[in-house]
Design an enzyme around this catalytic site. Structure first.
Site, short mmCIF file in Angstrom:
data_model
loop_
_atom_site.label_atom_id
_atom_site.label_comp_id
_atom_site.label_asym_id
_atom_site.label_seq_id
_atom_site.Cartn_x
_atom_site.Cartn_y
_atom_site.Cartn_z
N TYR A 1 -4.53 34.52 -0.58
CA TYR A 1 -4.75 35.23 -2.22
C TYR A 1 -5.25 36.79 -1.04
CZ TYR A 1 -4.24 32.10 -5.64
OH TYR A 1 -2.89 30.83 -5.55
N HIS B 1 -5.61 28.08 2.62
CA HIS B 1 -4.93 28.97 1.59
C HIS B 1 -6.14 30.35 1.14
CE1 HIS B 1 -3.53 28.16 -2.02
NE2 HIS B 1 -3.93 28.85 -3.06
N HIS C 1 9.87 29.76 0.03
CA HIS C 1 8.53 29.12 0.00
C HIS C 1 7.31 30.53 0.45
CE1 HIS C 1 4.82 29.38 -2.64
NE2 HIS C 1 4.59 28.62 -2.12
N PHE C 2 7.12 30.59 1.05
CA PHE C 2 6.50 31.79 1.60
C PHE C 2 6.96 33.43 1.47
CE2 PHE C 2 5.79 29.29 5.62
CZ PHE C 2 6.24 30.06 6.47
N HIS C 3 7.89 33.27 2.80
CA HIS C 3 8.64 34.11 2.20
C HIS C 3 9.26 35.10 0.89
CE1 HIS C 3 9.88 33.49 6.51
NE2 HIS C 3 9.99 34.62 6.55
N ARG D 1 11.27 22.81 9.02
CA ARG D 1 10.67 23.98 9.60
C ARG D 1 10.40 24.32 11.16
NH1 ARG D 1 4.33 25.69 7.62
NH2 ARG D 1 4.97 27.11 8.70
N ARG D 2 10.67 25.22 11.66
CA ARG D 2 9.26 24.98 12.63
C ARG D 2 9.98 24.84 13.63
NH1 ARG D 2 2.72 25.51 12.24
NH2 ARG D 2 2.82 27.23 11.68
C1 HEM Z 1 12.57 40.78 8.82
C2 HEM Z 1 12.12 40.10 8.16
C3 HEM Z 1 12.30 38.64 7.91
C4 HEM Z 1 13.06 37.28 8.56
C5 HEM Z 1 14.82 37.47 9.03
C6 HEM Z 1 11.93 36.21 8.97
C7 HEM Z 1 12.78 35.46 9.43
C8 HEM Z 1 11.99 33.96 9.41
C9 HEM Z 1 12.71 32.79 9.93
C10 HEM Z 1 14.28 32.28 9.51
C11 HEM Z 1 12.21 32.05 10.23
C12 HEM Z 1 11.27 30.05 10.64
C13 HEM Z 1 10.97 29.80 11.73
C14 HEM Z 1 11.37 28.11 11.65
O1 HEM Z 1 10.42 27.44 10.24
O2 HEM Z 1 11.66 27.70 12.64
C15 HEM Z 1 10.12 32.50 9.58
C16 HEM Z 1 8.97 31.83 9.62
C17 HEM Z 1 7.67 32.87 9.43
N1 HEM Z 1 7.95 34.26 9.24
FE1 HEM Z 1 9.63 35.57 8.79
N2 HEM Z 1 10.92 36.58 8.10
C18 HEM Z 1 10.94 37.89 8.17
C19 HEM Z 1 10.04 38.45 7.17
C20 HEM Z 1 8.42 38.10 7.21
C21 HEM Z 1 7.69 38.69 6.77
C22 HEM Z 1 7.56 39.79 6.05
C23 HEM Z 1 6.00 38.07 7.13
C24 HEM Z 1 4.95 38.26 6.30
C25 HEM Z 1 4.36 38.60 5.91
C26 HEM Z 1 7.07 36.83 7.60
C27 HEM Z 1 6.45 35.57 7.46
C28 HEM Z 1 6.92 34.12 8.54
C29 HEM Z 1 5.89 33.30 8.43
C30 HEM Z 1 4.03 32.86 8.48
C31 HEM Z 1 6.41 32.10 8.87
C32 HEM Z 1 6.20 30.73 9.78
C33 HEM Z 1 5.70 30.69 10.94
C34 HEM Z 1 5.35 29.43 11.47
O3 HEM Z 1 5.87 28.36 10.91
O4 HEM Z 1 4.85 29.43 12.28
N3 HEM Z 1 7.77 36.66 8.05
N4 HEM Z 1 10.29 33.48 9.13
CU LIG Z 2 -2.70 27.01 -0.29
#
Ligand code: HEM
Ligand SMILES: [Cu+2]
Ligand SMILES: [Cu+2]
Lengths: 55, 155, 556
Positions: free
Chosen positions: C225, C221, C372-374, C437-438
């Protein structure tokens, strides 16, 4: 890129009030933050009702 | 330190809102009985098959309208993979994992809990509407994670 | 511009951090695009790539690597700007940190590419990755401690030289950020060093799963921050200058950072609300503490609006909202962070929903969380960092942000916002319907519940894919613009042309800052007490009443 001109120092003439901050007009800010507050409440209440509807 | 008058209004309003939220969920949890799933029972994750009640996984009638479903989550499915319950029945799910972390999630309901190995997690639900309910795993558990599912037939 | 001479040696250090960061964006965004397309059923991956391998790379490279490298590049530049050039010693330590982090990053990335670490960036036990994956992550953390130490040294050196004076706001906030980071990473470091590494080598047979998850979220968490605070530094310190205004209140800005240190750490259980083995009372206590950490963000919201309003009114704005028209929307240095702030309104509101104890079962591990985190880290923080890139890189390399580049930046920002609007809205709504998710593409054997997720407009996986594609274009533009600004943008010929590092002055009417805010011993003392209150009993319980641990398992 053109930089913004330096802010001319034009504080209101001789500030006599003890508390200068009360001069600031922050009404817009007040309305803006309360709008944020109501968005928070609206979102929370809708998900909470969803939770209750699924109990 | 000086707060502008309006900032005081805002912070008081914000804090009161948060206190109200906390009170609602707190009362609902501690006196309404709607706590997040928090099973406290533990077992050896390598001996799940020998540990009751998971030596005989499945549905068990507790009383008139209450059932207990003791289920095992594993890569990539649940044991048993299908249960049948009568309409209106209250089912208490006790789920544990034989291997990695999984979840036990029924979309569209509040049944959504993590299943960590070594622990039994618990949640309950009253099936008031007939139909076939999908159960899925929403915690990544390996290459077949997206296939992991079971069904609950409510008749 | 003349008060502090820019140090070219410090600039090189910052640029190195930033460059690794943008390489991470390049690879991470490709993964993100593929994930969106796979989930939408638009494409199928070739057999040698696994969805979860992509997802691991995406999480590690964007959430851990890009953020940390960018933050260090920015903070090193900022402390050098506001507190003078680093000493040779501090700079060398900064370089050691950089190399340790980089070796770690390369090591973990190779393991992901080899398919030896498809355990996601959270590496939940008992999924067992190759030991080098954990060692790489440990090196990233240790490297960040070394780099952080360099900044702390610089800060304490400044205070010794300027005893009695109030430190520059940027330096103060940097110090708060690094302190937060060190206190929280201790948890994950303990877990990786004493649990994961011995167990992945086979020196320990079993692992205490619940303890490892708790140590992870003790870190996880405050990690958010650690991402957010540097964005707040920009919002508090740089944005006022960019819009031609002043810092609204120095003391309230510092107070909010102190509150973040205090309340962002003892709250990790809010990520474990639906998990067994943690009694409800302890979960609820941490939920209450989580709600406390909302306060400094409420303060920040007020400060920002107040900065905008006072600036607008000084420029002659009238009426309740006339000041909104005086903001420089066509200046990407303002526009990109500003779009980020807008996304943070629903983002923050969603965070309150997530933290609300039993309500967490509605959204936990659904696509809502990804949405949310996006719109918290993935847009407010990231668009702020992108907005910073447009001036920081030319500032560091002695180049100019030309009007054409500014326009390109505007387009890039708009694309990111539009793409994120579609992707995150769809994710939030799908999540409320229970979409996980995931999870790779799946209809759960054409189960009607799952087929629902391919209907409608916003409740549709294809909208996720569409938004992701627009985002991907924006990300590629950003990477291109970064390298363009670093190597090809026209050189600034003199001081007037030089790109500035905008540092806001404090408004004349602001009140003096109480000295207690700079007494770190007090704040660190209080946070330690809060951590002990929130964690001692439940963690002792997890250790003494632990079930038999789990052996290592590989399921991919
Ligand atoms: C090109 C831009 C981006 C696209 C198209 C994108 C797309 C996605 C998608 C579709 C997922 C979901 C996958 C799933 O749960 O099955 C995901 C997960 C995630 N994204 Fe992005 N994202 C983008 C940029 C970013 C950025 C800039 C960050 C953070 C700085 C980020 C952090 C994350 C994180 C932490 C997860 C979760 C990974 C996990 O569940 O282990 N993403 N993203
Ligand atoms: Cu938290
Ligand atoms: Cu799974």
């Amino acid at each position: 890129m053109a930089q913004l001109p330096h802010q001319p120092n034009r504080r209101p003439v001789a500030n006599k009030k003890i508390n200068p901050e009360e001069n600031q007009n922050l009404k817009g800010t007040l309305v803006a933050v309360f709008t944020v507050g109501f968005i928070i409440i609206a979102m929370w209440v809708s998900v909470y009702s969803l939770f209750l509807s699924r109990v | 330190m000086h707060f502008h008058r309006y900032e005081k209004y805002w912070l008081i309003f914000g804090l009161c809102t948060l206190v109200v939220f906390l009170t609602i969920v707190g009362v609902n949890a501690f006196s309404g009985g709607h706590q997040p799933p928090t099973g406290m029972m533990t077992l050896d994750p390598t001996k799940v098959d020998q540990t009751p009640p998971f030596d005989q996984p499945g549905l068990k009638k507790v009383d008139d309208n209450t059932y207990e479903a003791n289920l095992i989550a594993m890569a990539f499915g649940y044991n048993p993979s299908k249960i049948e319950v009568p309409v209106g029945a209250k089912v208490i799910f006790n789920v544990t994992s034989k291997d990695v972390v999984h979840s036990f999630t029924i979309p569209g309901t509040n049944v959504n809990m993590m299943i960590t190995p070594g622990h039994v997690n618990t949640s309950e639900f009253s099936f008031d509407k007939p139909g076939s309910y999908l159960v899925l795993c929403n915690e990544y558990c390996g290459s077949g994670h997206h296939m992991m599912q079971m069904t609950i037939e409510v008749k | 511009m003349n008060s502090v001479v820019k140090s070219p040696k410090d600039s090189k250090l910052s640029m190195s951090y930033l460059t690794v960061g943008f390489i991470a964006v390049f690879i991470g965004a490709i993964c993100g695009l593929l994930q969106g397309l796979v989930r939408g059923g638009v494409i199928e991956l070739p057999s040698f790539i696994n969805y979860y391998q992509l997802l691991t790379a995406h999480g590690v490279l964007l959430a851990l690597v890009f953020t940390t490298y960018f933050i260090y590049g920015l903070l090193f530049a900022g402390v050098s700007k506001t507190m003078g050039a680093l000493s040779d010693k501090a700079r060398s330590i900064g370089w050691i940190g950089f190399w340790v982090m980089t070796i770690g990053t390369i090591c973990s990335t190779i393991m992901i590419i080899l398919g030896e670490a498809s355990v996601l960036y959270t590496f939940y036990a008992p999924l067992k990755a190759h030991p080098l994956y954990y060692i790489g992550l440990a090196l990233v953390v240790v490297g960040s401690w070394i780099g952080g130490a360099a900044m702390l040294m610089h800060y304490s050196g400044w205070r010794k030289k300027n005893s009695g004076k109030l430190s520059p706001l940027f330096g103060y906030m940097t110090t708060a950020t690094i302190i937060l980071w060190i206190v929280c990473t201790i948890g994950v470091a303990i877990s990786v060093l004493f649990q994961f590494i011995p167990w992945s080598f086979g020196w320990a047979d079993r692992i205490n799963v619940l303890l490892s998850r708790t140590l992870f979220w003790y870190f996880g968490h405050p990690l958010v921050y650690f991402w957010l605070l540097p964005a707040y530094i920009i919002w508090y310190v740089c944005i006022p200058k960019i819009i031609g205004g002043k810092v609204f209140s120095d003391s309230l800005a510092r107070l909010s950072f102190v509150l973040f240190i205090l309340f962002s750490i003892p709250v990790g259980f809010h990520h474990q609300l639906t998990e067994s083995g943690i009694p409800e009372g302890w979960k609820f206590l941490q939920v209450v503490l989580t709600f406390m950490v909302i306060t400094p963000s409420l303060m920040t919201a007020f400060s920002l609006f107040a900065t905008f309003e006072t600036t607008g009114r000084e420029k002659g704005a009238r009426g309740l909202f006339g000041w909104l028209k005086k903001l420089p929307y066509n200046d990407v240095r303002f526009f990109a962070p500003f779009m980020g702030m807008l996304f943070f309104i629903p983002g923050g509101a969603g965070g309150i929903v997530n933290a609300s104890h039993q309500m967490n079962t509605v959204i936990h591990n659904t696509l809502w969380v990804v949405g949310h985190f996006h719109i918290t880290v993935g847009t407010p923080v990231v668009l702020t960092f992108f907005g910073v890139t447009y001036w920081l890189v030319p500032y560091l390399t002695g180049r100019k942000l030309t009007p054409a580049l500014n326009r390109a930046g505007m387009i890039q920002t708009i694309l990111w916002s539009v793409g994120m609007f579609f992707m995150s809205t769809a994710m939030h709504i799908l999540g409320l319907f229970g979409a996980p998710r995931r999870t790779a593409y799946s209809t759960y054997q054409d189960n009607p519940t799952a087929l629902e997720w391919f209907h409608g407009f916003f409740a549709h996986y294809t909208t996720v894919a569409l938004g992701g594609t627009i985002l991907f274009i924006a990300a590629m533009m950003m990477v291109y613009l970064f390298f363009h600004l670093a190597f090809f943008a026209p050189k600034a010929e003199n001081d007037i042309e030089a790109t500035e590092f905008p540092i806001g002055e404090v408004a004349e009417h602001a009140y003096t800052t109480p000295r207690i805010l700079e007494n770190w011993k007090v704040w660190i003392g209080i946070v330690v007490v809060l951590i002990l209150i929130a964690y001692t009993i439940p963690v002792t319980d997890m250790i003494t009443h632990a079930p038999a641990g789990s052996p290592p398992i590989r399921t991919w």
